[in-house]
Write an enzyme that holds these catalytic residues in place. Sequence first.
Site, PDB file in Angstrom:
ATOM      1  N   ASP A 145       6.275  87.883  18.205  1.00  0.00           N
ATOM      2  CA  ASP A 145       7.168  87.025  18.985  1.00  0.00           C
ATOM      3  C   ASP A 145       7.673  87.839  20.169  1.00  0.00           C
ATOM      4  OD1 ASP A 145       8.915  85.069  19.872  1.00  0.00           O
ATOM      5  OD2 ASP A 145      10.428  85.490  18.337  1.00  0.00           O
ATOM      6  N   PHE A 171       6.764  89.278  10.735  1.00  0.00           N
ATOM      7  CA  PHE A 171       7.184  88.821  12.047  1.00  0.00           C
ATOM      8  C   PHE A 171       7.711  90.004  12.848  1.00  0.00           C
ATOM      9  CE2 PHE A 171       7.474  85.447   9.031  1.00  0.00           C
ATOM     10  CZ  PHE A 171       6.965  84.339   9.694  1.00  0.00           C
ATOM     11  N   LYS A 172       7.091  90.248  13.987  1.00  0.00           N
ATOM     12  CA  LYS A 172       7.562  91.282  14.898  1.00  0.00           C
ATOM     13  C   LYS A 172       8.375  90.590  15.988  1.00  0.00           C
ATOM     14  CE  LYS A 172       5.907  94.814  18.145  1.00  0.00           C
ATOM     15  NZ  LYS A 172       4.724  95.257  18.919  1.00  0.00           N
ATOM     16  N   ILE A 173       9.670  90.814  15.953  1.00  0.00           N
ATOM     17  CA  ILE A 173      10.584  90.124  16.862  1.00  0.00           C
ATOM     18  C   ILE A 173      10.983  91.079  17.977  1.00  0.00           C
ATOM     19  CG2 ILE A 173      12.741  88.850  17.063  1.00  0.00           C
ATOM     20  CD1 ILE A 173      10.666  87.523  15.229  1.00  0.00           C
TER      21      ILE A 173
END
Length: 310
Positions: A145, A171-173
């Site tokens: 993301d 999830f890589k935020i």
Amino acid sequence: MTQPKAAARYRGVFPVVPTIFDATGALDLAGQLRCVDFMIDAGSNGLCILANFSEQFALSDDERERLTRAILEHVDGRVPVIVTTTHFSSQVCAARSRAAQEAGAAMVMVMPPYHGATIRIGEAGIRTFFQRVSDAITIPVMIQDAPVSGTTLSAAFLARLANEVERVSYFKIEVPQAAAKLRELIALGGDAIEGPWDGEEAITLHADLEAGATGSMTGGGYPDGIRRIVDAWFAGDVETATRHYQEWLPLINCENRQGGLATAKALMKEGGIIASDAVREPFAPMHPETRASLLRIARRLDPLVLRWAR
């Protein structure tokens, strides 16, 4: 303070492996493998290849395949490796992901489909896209993301993907106010969120750990420094983690705001790990004054990168 989930298969520091070129811009596979050995010796819990910080957008399909095969064979299971398989086409992305799994990847990282400044896909299409990728493999999918895609992915939508698409669990935020988004994602997704991760060269690492991040995908130049922060945090020693973050923050900031994707290679060349720190055109080489500032900051910290090959 949100607590990390103990059940995550992959956690810790998974830096991006830079792609090593010689002075002519050709792949330097020998240098590439020395780079990988250094990053493992520096304490990386795992690695990520072919990411944006690997200049993946400047590589041919043949180069991607050569790098994937060479790196995974050389790593030989020493650490888990995430392979970035982003592509606009769900068919191509699924095929890339399947090939990565067959080569030994532990996970794939994928951005939502986008092209140029204006071609975007709505949520229904994005869900179908990730379903196609998930159906093609049996390893986890990490959704990246990041602003570069120009696609807004709400925490509610990401949580829905985690609950509805089997392989989507990491999830890589790396968007503005990442910590707030991580908190919301964890709250909405529950146990379906196996890996809420930090990115963007660790510039928001401390806040993201407070929010519940269980992994960090940083640049590749100083995993030993990032490990000090993350290890202390996971051991419950917030004071030591904060002190280490304050110590390493000038270098983190220099990479994030000044040197960018050339930073790790500049450090590795200075330390004698690689012969050339070239970035591929049309990127320009790092400005000499930026490089001098980077090295001044790094030498105060004595990272392994500057002495591993000595």
